[in-house]
Each structure stands twice: as structure tokens, then as C-alpha cells.
Motif scaffolding. Sequence first.
Motif, short mmCIF file in Angstrom:
data_model
loop_
_atom_site.label_atom_id
_atom_site.label_comp_id
_atom_site.label_asym_id
_atom_site.label_seq_id
_atom_site.Cartn_x
_atom_site.Cartn_y
_atom_site.Cartn_z
N THR A 52 -22.48 4.18 -1.20
CA THR A 52 -21.28 4.36 -2.19
C THR A 52 -19.96 5.22 -1.24
N ILE A 53 -20.51 4.70 -0.45
CA ILE A 53 -19.11 4.77 0.08
C ILE A 53 -18.34 4.47 1.39
N ASP A 54 -16.98 3.97 1.30
CA ASP A 54 -16.44 2.48 1.69
C ASP A 54 -15.51 3.27 2.73
N LEU A 55 -15.88 2.92 3.76
CA LEU A 55 -15.64 3.19 4.93
C LEU A 55 -14.71 2.87 5.79
N SER A 56 -13.06 2.97 6.15
CA SER A 56 -12.49 1.36 6.40
C SER A 56 -11.82 2.33 7.40
N ILE A 57 -11.21 1.59 8.50
CA ILE A 57 -9.99 2.26 9.30
C ILE A 57 -8.64 1.73 9.93
N GLY A 58 -7.75 1.83 9.77
CA GLY A 58 -6.61 1.51 10.30
C GLY A 58 -5.94 2.21 11.88
N LEU A 78 -17.08 13.16 13.30
CA LEU A 78 -18.67 13.39 13.04
C LEU A 78 -18.89 14.35 12.18
N ASN A 79 -18.19 15.49 12.11
CA ASN A 79 -18.27 16.12 11.72
C ASN A 79 -17.31 16.88 10.10
N LEU A 80 -15.72 15.84 10.32
CA LEU A 80 -14.67 15.48 8.98
C LEU A 80 -15.82 14.31 8.27
N CYS A 81 -16.09 14.11 8.80
CA CYS A 81 -16.66 12.59 8.06
C CYS A 81 -17.96 13.04 7.33
N VAL A 82 -18.97 13.54 7.81
CA VAL A 82 -19.41 14.22 7.43
C VAL A 82 -19.43 15.54 5.70
N ASN A 83 -18.53 15.87 6.38
CA ASN A 83 -18.09 16.77 5.40
C ASN A 83 -17.19 16.10 4.28
N ALA A 84 -16.75 14.65 3.81
CA ALA A 84 -15.69 13.58 3.54
C ALA A 84 -17.20 13.59 2.79
N ARG A 85 -18.30 13.39 3.25
CA ARG A 85 -19.18 12.79 2.77
C ARG A 85 -19.63 13.40 1.21
N ASP A 86 -20.40 14.88 2.01
CA ASP A 86 -20.47 16.03 1.18
C ASP A 86 -19.72 16.05 -0.20
N ALA A 87 -18.22 16.27 0.18
CA ALA A 87 -17.31 16.47 -0.51
C ALA A 87 -17.04 14.87 -2.06
N MET A 88 -17.91 13.45 -1.64
CA MET A 88 -18.02 13.00 -3.07
C MET A 88 -19.13 12.01 -2.90
N PRO A 89 -20.05 13.26 -3.71
CA PRO A 89 -21.48 12.88 -3.92
C PRO A 89 -21.60 11.84 -4.80
N LYS A 90 -20.52 10.98 -5.78
CA LYS A 90 -20.53 9.95 -6.32
C LYS A 90 -20.30 8.69 -5.77
N GLY A 91 -19.81 8.85 -4.21
CA GLY A 91 -18.86 8.06 -3.70
C GLY A 91 -17.58 7.93 -3.62
N GLY A 92 -16.58 7.12 -3.15
CA GLY A 92 -15.72 7.12 -2.59
C GLY A 92 -15.31 6.13 -1.82
N ASN A 93 -14.30 6.53 -1.54
CA ASN A 93 -13.50 5.80 -0.29
C ASN A 93 -12.86 6.61 0.69
N LEU A 94 -13.93 6.14 2.45
CA LEU A 94 -12.99 6.99 2.71
C LEU A 94 -12.66 6.13 4.38
N TYR A 95 -10.93 6.76 4.79
CA TYR A 95 -10.42 5.92 5.26
C TYR A 95 -9.96 6.70 6.66
N LEU A 96 -10.16 6.22 7.87
CA LEU A 96 -10.23 6.20 8.83
C LEU A 96 -8.19 6.29 9.45
N GLU A 97 -6.87 6.59 9.58
CA GLU A 97 -6.18 5.72 9.90
C GLU A 97 -5.90 6.82 11.57
N LEU A 98 -5.46 5.68 12.81
CA LEU A 98 -4.88 6.11 14.25
C LEU A 98 -3.52 6.37 14.23
N ALA A 99 -3.34 7.28 14.14
CA ALA A 99 -1.10 6.84 14.32
C ALA A 99 -1.03 8.08 15.59
N CYS A 100 -0.13 7.35 16.51
CA CYS A 100 1.32 9.13 17.78
C CYS A 100 2.04 9.02 16.89
#
Length: 100
Positions: A52-58, A78-100
Motif C-alpha cells: 500500500t506504500i508506493d516508494l520512489s526515488i529521485g 532506513l530508520n526514516l523510511c520505517v518511521n514514514a511507514r508507521d505514519a502511513m497505516p493506510k498506505g501512501g507515497n514515500l518519495y526519496l529525492e536526492l539533491a546537493c
Amino acid sequence: MEVIDEAIERGTSLVRQLLTLARKTEARLASTNINELVSRLVNLLKQTLPKTIDLSIGPSSKLPSIMADPNEITQALLNLCVNARDAMPKGGNLYLELAC
């Protein structure tokens, strides 16, 4: 064989992380490509997070390699992603964007 090799590498990495957290080993600084590190983490998380969690990366083509302990960075993300999962009990979008 490739899947087995990846599982062994993840296990080895996990043991290193646990030992580092227990202060029994020093951090291992190495030239680290953040795009590759996060890409491997996303592949692992896609297999373990609920469907139920859509995970994507930029990724960012401009990120230079850095001197860091890849295990520590992986653990923090990993800790941040697990916390995000716990904050979305019904699912959602988790997007990791990399930038400098």
C-alpha cells in the motif's frame, strides 16, 4: 546466485551496523556513491514495505561521491523510511529525492 549474493551482503552489512551501534567497531569511511546506496535501499524496501506504500526515488546526477560509512547512512535512511511507514497505516507515497 545474484539474489543469494545480495542477501549475504545485506546480512554482512546488518551485522556491521549492529556492531557499530554497539560501539564495538569503528565506522568504516569509504568513498560512497549516495545514488547507488539509496537505489539499493529502495530495492530492499520495495520488497519489505507493505504494497500500500508506493516508494520512489529521485536520483541526482550531480551528487559527488562522499567519504562516509555507507552502513551508517543506510541505517539512518532506513530508520526514516520505517518511521514514514508507521505514519502511513493506510498506505501512501514515500518519495526519496536526492539533491546537493
